[in-house]
Design a protein around this motif. Structure first.
Motif, PDB file in Angstrom:
ATOM      1  N   ILE A 124      -7.901 -18.040 130.583  1.00  0.00           N
ATOM      2  CA  ILE A 124      -6.668 -18.808 130.757  1.00  0.00           C
ATOM      3  C   ILE A 124      -5.506 -17.863 131.050  1.00  0.00           C
ATOM      4  CG2 ILE A 124      -5.009 -20.322 129.606  1.00  0.00           C
ATOM      5  CD1 ILE A 124      -7.448 -21.482 128.071  1.00  0.00           C
ATOM      6  N   SER A 125      -5.420 -16.775 130.307  1.00  0.00           N
ATOM      7  CA  SER A 125      -4.362 -15.796 130.545  1.00  0.00           C
ATOM      8  C   SER A 125      -4.448 -15.213 131.948  1.00  0.00           C
ATOM      9  CB  SER A 125      -4.442 -14.664 129.514  1.00  0.00           C
ATOM     10  OG  SER A 125      -4.258 -15.167 128.225  1.00  0.00           O
ATOM     11  N   PHE A 126      -5.673 -14.967 132.409  1.00  0.00           N
ATOM     12  CA  PHE A 126      -5.866 -14.433 133.752  1.00  0.00           C
ATOM     13  C   PHE A 126      -5.374 -15.429 134.804  1.00  0.00           C
ATOM     14  CE2 PHE A 126      -8.341 -14.344 137.651  1.00  0.00           C
ATOM     15  CZ  PHE A 126      -8.063 -13.063 138.098  1.00  0.00           C
ATOM     16  N   ILE A 145      -9.915 -17.266 125.868  1.00  0.00           N
ATOM     17  CA  ILE A 145      -8.483 -17.369 126.117  1.00  0.00           C
ATOM     18  C   ILE A 145      -8.097 -16.381 127.223  1.00  0.00           C
ATOM     19  CG2 ILE A 145      -6.189 -17.023 125.109  1.00  0.00           C
ATOM     20  CD1 ILE A 145      -7.601 -19.564 124.155  1.00  0.00           C
ATOM     21  N   THR A 146      -8.856 -15.308 127.359  1.00  0.00           N
ATOM     22  CA  THR A 146      -8.594 -14.317 128.406  1.00  0.00           C
ATOM     23  C   THR A 146      -8.662 -14.963 129.786  1.00  0.00           C
ATOM     24  OG1 THR A 146      -9.476 -12.554 127.019  1.00  0.00           O
ATOM     25  CG2 THR A 146      -9.328 -12.100 129.377  1.00  0.00           C
ATOM     26  N   TYR A 169      -3.221 -17.885 134.504  1.00  0.00           N
ATOM     27  CA  TYR A 169      -1.760 -18.000 134.428  1.00  0.00           C
ATOM     28  C   TYR A 169      -1.092 -16.790 135.072  1.00  0.00           C
ATOM     29  CZ  TYR A 169       2.954 -18.285 132.634  1.00  0.00           C
ATOM     30  OH  TYR A 169       4.309 -18.324 132.545  1.00  0.00           O
ATOM     31  N   THR A 170      -1.544 -15.601 134.709  1.00  0.00           N
ATOM     32  CA  THR A 170      -0.976 -14.372 135.260  1.00  0.00           C
ATOM     33  C   THR A 170      -1.147 -14.322 136.772  1.00  0.00           C
ATOM     34  OG1 THR A 170      -1.461 -13.206 133.206  1.00  0.00           O
ATOM     35  CG2 THR A 170      -1.023 -11.852 135.141  1.00  0.00           C
TER      36      THR A 170
END
Length: 138
Positions: free
Chosen positions: A66-68, A63-64, A70-71
């Motif tokens: 995906i978060s990266f 999930i990290t 997006y960020t």
């Protein structure tokens, strides 16, 4: 930076004009708002489909990641917005180097975060092995 934005604006305007001309030649009389509705709607769904496929595959691993992504994407929009705002208001200089510096700052700090996460994970794994060995001796 300004030449890059002007080139991008020219490309978008050329595509816009080509779509309007093509629609008119096909006998459709869409308004500018209707064309925006249709084209952006289609483009958005294509981007969504590609993103959905990519994120589903990434979610199996982290999930990290995906978060990266997006960020990073939101951050790019923000830094471009800041530079454009500086150009419009004349409060600062609109420079591509500022965008690059800001993005590198995020990447640098993110790498530190990842290193901390890896070290923390390794410490936890080592600690679990130590506890398992203790139980075996008991």
């Amino acid at each position: 930076m300004v030449p890059l934005i002007k080139a991008f604006m020219k490309a978008v305007n050329d595509i816009h004009d080509a779509i309007i001309q093509s629609a008119q030649q096909s006998g459709y009389s869409f308004t500018d708002k209707q064309l925006h509705f249709i084209i952006i709607g289609i483009a958005g769904m294509l981007i969504f489909a590609v993103t959905q496929i990519a994120f589903r595959k990434l979610a199996k691993y982290s999930i990290t990641a995906i978060s990266f992504i997006y960020t990073f994407t939101v951050l790019l929009v923000i830094v471009f917005g800041i530079e454009i705002e500086q150009k419009i208001t004349k409060r600062g200089n609109m420079e591509f180097a500022d965008i690059v510096a800001g993005v590198w700052g995020f990447l640098y700090i993110f790498i530190i975060y990842v290193i901390i996460r890896i070290v923390s994970y390794l410490i936890k794994q080592h600690s679990k092995k130590g506890k398992a060995k203790q139980k075996l001796k008991s």
